[in-house]
Design a protein around this motif. Structure first.
Motif, PDB file in Angstrom:
ATOM      1  N   VAL A   4       0.811  -1.297   0.009  1.00  0.00           N
ATOM      2  CA  VAL A   4      -0.101  -0.008   0.057  1.00  0.00           C
ATOM      3  C   VAL A   4       1.036   1.253  -0.007  1.00  0.00           C
ATOM      4  CG1 VAL A   4      -1.788   1.370   1.292  1.00  0.00           C
ATOM      5  CG2 VAL A   4      -1.980  -1.324   1.410  1.00  0.00           C
ATOM      6  N   LEU A   5       0.754   2.270  -1.068  1.00  0.00           N
ATOM      7  CA  LEU A   5       1.293   3.388  -1.015  1.00  0.00           C
ATOM      8  C   LEU A   5       0.685   4.523  -0.428  1.00  0.00           C
ATOM      9  CD1 LEU A   5       3.685   5.195  -2.153  1.00  0.00           C
ATOM     10  CD2 LEU A   5       2.173   5.487  -4.222  1.00  0.00           C
ATOM     11  N   ILE A   6       1.128   5.454   0.469  1.00  0.00           N
ATOM     12  CA  ILE A   6       0.564   6.535   1.170  1.00  0.00           C
ATOM     13  C   ILE A   6       0.771   7.911   0.673  1.00  0.00           C
ATOM     14  CG2 ILE A   6      -0.009   7.669   3.157  1.00  0.00           C
ATOM     15  CD1 ILE A   6      -1.250   4.761   3.142  1.00  0.00           C
ATOM     16  N   THR A   7       0.183   8.311  -0.468  1.00  0.00           N
ATOM     17  CA  THR A   7       0.658   9.663  -0.749  1.00  0.00           C
ATOM     18  C   THR A   7       0.304  10.756  -0.183  1.00  0.00           C
ATOM     19  OG1 THR A   7       0.673   8.700  -3.384  1.00  0.00           O
ATOM     20  CG2 THR A   7       0.471  11.150  -3.040  1.00  0.00           C
ATOM     21  N   LEU A   8       1.583  11.118   0.541  1.00  0.00           N
ATOM     22  CA  LEU A   8       1.103  12.037   1.806  1.00  0.00           C
ATOM     23  C   LEU A   8       1.489  13.502   1.419  1.00  0.00           C
ATOM     24  CD1 LEU A   8       0.356  11.956   4.896  1.00  0.00           C
ATOM     25  CD2 LEU A   8       2.723  11.627   5.352  1.00  0.00           C
ATOM     26  N   GLY A   9       0.661  14.168   2.034  1.00  0.00           N
ATOM     27  CA  GLY A   9       1.022  15.831   2.112  1.00  0.00           C
ATOM     28  C   GLY A   9       1.927  16.260   3.131  1.00  0.00           C
ATOM     29  N   SER A  10       2.171  17.483   3.272  1.00  0.00           N
ATOM     30  CA  SER A  10       3.131  18.261   4.175  1.00  0.00           C
ATOM     31  C   SER A  10       2.604  17.844   5.631  1.00  0.00           C
ATOM     32  CB  SER A  10       3.284  19.549   4.167  1.00  0.00           C
ATOM     33  OG  SER A  10       3.615  19.943   2.828  1.00  0.00           O
ATOM     34  N   THR A  11       3.626  17.444   6.733  1.00  0.00           N
ATOM     35  CA  THR A  11       3.489  16.983   7.880  1.00  0.00           C
ATOM     36  C   THR A  11       4.287  17.867   8.736  1.00  0.00           C
ATOM     37  OG1 THR A  11       2.762  14.870   6.902  1.00  0.00           O
ATOM     38  CG2 THR A  11       3.299  14.958   9.341  1.00  0.00           C
ATOM     39  N   LEU A  12       4.055  17.948  10.011  1.00  0.00           N
ATOM     40  CA  LEU A  12       4.854  18.734  11.050  1.00  0.00           C
ATOM     41  C   LEU A  12       5.805  17.752  11.577  1.00  0.00           C
ATOM     42  CD1 LEU A  12       2.084  20.546  13.014  1.00  0.00           C
ATOM     43  CD2 LEU A  12       3.696  21.746  11.290  1.00  0.00           C
ATOM     44  N   THR A  13       6.837  17.698  10.726  1.00  0.00           N
ATOM     45  CA  THR A  13       8.132  17.023  11.228  1.00  0.00           C
ATOM     46  C   THR A  13       9.277  17.724  10.575  1.00  0.00           C
ATOM     47  OG1 THR A  13       8.517  15.687   9.009  1.00  0.00           O
ATOM     48  CG2 THR A  13       6.656  14.785  10.488  1.00  0.00           C
ATOM     49  N   GLY A  14      10.424  17.026  10.892  1.00  0.00           N
ATOM     50  CA  GLY A  14      11.652  17.877  10.704  1.00  0.00           C
ATOM     51  C   GLY A  14      12.567  17.382   9.207  1.00  0.00           C
ATOM     52  N   LEU A  15      11.396  16.819   8.266  1.00  0.00           N
ATOM     53  CA  LEU A  15      11.742  16.479   6.972  1.00  0.00           C
ATOM     54  C   LEU A  15      11.939  17.666   5.962  1.00  0.00           C
ATOM     55  CD1 LEU A  15      12.210  14.125   5.084  1.00  0.00           C
ATOM     56  CD2 LEU A  15       9.900  14.398   4.379  1.00  0.00           C
ATOM     57  N   GLY A  16      12.911  18.001   5.291  1.00  0.00           N
ATOM     58  CA  GLY A  16      13.110  19.241   4.644  1.00  0.00           C
ATOM     59  C   GLY A  16      13.945  20.104   5.350  1.00  0.00           C
ATOM     60  N   PRO A  17      13.945  21.502   4.740  1.00  0.00           N
ATOM     61  CA  PRO A  17      14.794  22.650   5.256  1.00  0.00           C
ATOM     62  C   PRO A  17      14.378  23.138   6.579  1.00  0.00           C
ATOM     63  CG  PRO A  17      13.864  23.242   3.152  1.00  0.00           C
ATOM     64  CD  PRO A  17      13.462  21.748   3.492  1.00  0.00           C
ATOM     65  N   LEU A  18      12.945  23.107   6.548  1.00  0.00           N
ATOM     66  CA  LEU A  18      12.510  23.838   7.727  1.00  0.00           C
ATOM     67  C   LEU A  18      12.410  23.121   8.929  1.00  0.00           C
ATOM     68  CD1 LEU A  18       9.106  25.473   5.886  1.00  0.00           C
ATOM     69  CD2 LEU A  18      11.649  26.658   6.583  1.00  0.00           C
ATOM     70  N   THR A  19      12.519  23.835  10.265  1.00  0.00           N
ATOM     71  CA  THR A  19      12.443  22.860  11.389  1.00  0.00           C
ATOM     72  C   THR A  19      11.015  22.611  11.825  1.00  0.00           C
ATOM     73  OG1 THR A  19      12.325  25.170  12.595  1.00  0.00           O
ATOM     74  CG2 THR A  19      14.500  24.154  12.391  1.00  0.00           C
ATOM     75  N   GLU A  35       9.335  23.832  14.438  1.00  0.00           N
ATOM     76  CA  GLU A  35       8.875  24.881  15.091  1.00  0.00           C
ATOM     77  C   GLU A  35       8.608  26.216  13.863  1.00  0.00           C
ATOM     78  OE1 GLU A  35      11.174  22.630  17.753  1.00  0.00           O
ATOM     79  OE2 GLU A  35      11.768  23.671  16.144  1.00  0.00           O
ATOM     80  N   GLU A  36       9.301  26.005  12.931  1.00  0.00           N
ATOM     81  CA  GLU A  36       9.163  26.903  11.648  1.00  0.00           C
ATOM     82  C   GLU A  36       7.752  26.455  10.982  1.00  0.00           C
ATOM     83  OE1 GLU A  36      13.598  28.555  10.358  1.00  0.00           O
ATOM     84  OE2 GLU A  36      12.866  26.487   9.826  1.00  0.00           O
ATOM     85  N   LYS A  37       7.580  25.358  11.057  1.00  0.00           N
ATOM     86  CA  LYS A  37       6.257  24.710  10.396  1.00  0.00           C
ATOM     87  C   LYS A  37       5.181  25.000  11.159  1.00  0.00           C
ATOM     88  CE  LYS A  37       8.570  21.094   7.627  1.00  0.00           C
ATOM     89  NZ  LYS A  37       8.767  19.606   7.435  1.00  0.00           N
ATOM     90  N   ILE A  38       5.447  24.954  12.334  1.00  0.00           N
ATOM     91  CA  ILE A  38       4.381  25.121  13.203  1.00  0.00           C
ATOM     92  C   ILE A  38       3.756  26.539  13.161  1.00  0.00           C
ATOM     93  CG2 ILE A  38       3.557  25.443  15.766  1.00  0.00           C
ATOM     94  CD1 ILE A  38       5.275  22.850  16.342  1.00  0.00           C
ATOM     95  N   LYS A  39       4.860  27.550  13.353  1.00  0.00           N
ATOM     96  CA  LYS A  39       4.295  28.867  13.069  1.00  0.00           C
ATOM     97  C   LYS A  39       3.539  29.213  11.672  1.00  0.00           C
ATOM     98  CE  LYS A  39       6.340  33.448  12.655  1.00  0.00           C
ATOM     99  NZ  LYS A  39       7.961  34.386  12.568  1.00  0.00           N
TER     100      LYS A  39
END
Length: 249
Positions: A182-197, A199-203
């Motif tokens: 099963v593939l989960i094609t997932l949108g953006s999530t509040l984790t440390g993945l990528g260049p933003l922290t 905390e930055e994503k929560i803001k």
């Protein structure tokens, strides 16, 4: 058929990659509460130790998927202690967001090692163990980036297209063997993945940017696996669930 989460996961041997990260760690906590016997793989040793101590009897392994031969060695260790595997959650991932002139060959190789090669090896090498289960399931956590081109993210997008192709092809190849992929094609999530922290994503989320929480994703994965008729792909975007707005980069 009893499809309650407690019945589906109780005493089931479940392997989770990325278990010391955002989604993986929350998923592990929730599955442990449902009685699963966990095999946790991650890079944060102290976090994995804490999780293993909290949930007595859980196994954990430290592994960097970018190291040559690391996944194969890991499989041998796990196979020595586990003849049967009921579920495999490929959650681990890395995200390089760079223009093509800035991205290095090492960025490319490391990204494919983690996002594509590791899931391929784990599925391939654990096929026999999974097929000994009454209800074997592989969950591959992909991304909306595997369905569209994005400027400044060519390396990440390429790996998620590759994972999507791998997952959907294995769904067809292995369905007659009783193994659900099963593939989960997932949108953006509040984790440390990528260049933003985080905390930055929560803001940004408080300003209206679309993000899932890891808790929401973990609950959704449990709901999906608990369903009787699994689909080959689930597309989950925060905007579709009233969680902010999203614009293509």
């Amino acid at each position: 058929m009893n499809n309650s989460p407690s019945h589906i996961f109780n005493q089931k041997k479940i392997l989770i990659t990325g278990a010391s990260g955002g989604i993986g760690s929350v998923l592990a906590e929730k599955l442990a509460e449902l009685g699963a016997e966990l095999i946790l793989i991650g890079r944060n040793k102290s976090k994995l130790e804490q999780m293993a101590d909290k949930h007595k009897g859980g196994q954990y392994y430290i592994c960097d998927f970018t190291e040559p031969g690391a996944v194969e060695k890991l499989v041998k260790k796990i196979s020595c202690e586990n003849r049967t595997l009921d579920m495999l959650f490929n959650v681990a991932g890395v995200a390089v967001y760079k223009d093509v002139n800035e991205a290095t060959i090492q960025d490319w190789e490391d990204s494919f090692d983690v996002n594509v090669t590791a899931p391929f090896i784990l599925i391939k090498q654990f096929l026999d163990s999974l097929q000994k289960s009454e209800r074997p399931i592989v969950i591959n956590v992909g991304s909306g980036a595997g369905t569209m081109g994005m400027k400044g993210r060519s390396v990440y997008v390429a790996t998620k297209f590759a994972l999507r192709g791998l997952s959907l092809s294995l769904t067809e190849e292995l369905k007659d063997n009783g193994l659900k992929v099963v593939l989960i094609t997932l949108g953006s999530t509040l984790t440390g993945l990528g260049p933003l922290t985080v905390e930055e994503k929560i803001k940004l989320s408080k300003e209206g940017r679309a993000y899932f929480t890891p808790e929401w994703v973990a609950d959704k994965l449990i709901e999906i696996v608990s369903s009787e008729n699994l689909k080959e792909e689930y597309v989950l975007y925060p905007t579709d669930f009233g969680m902010g707005e999203w614009k293509k980069p």
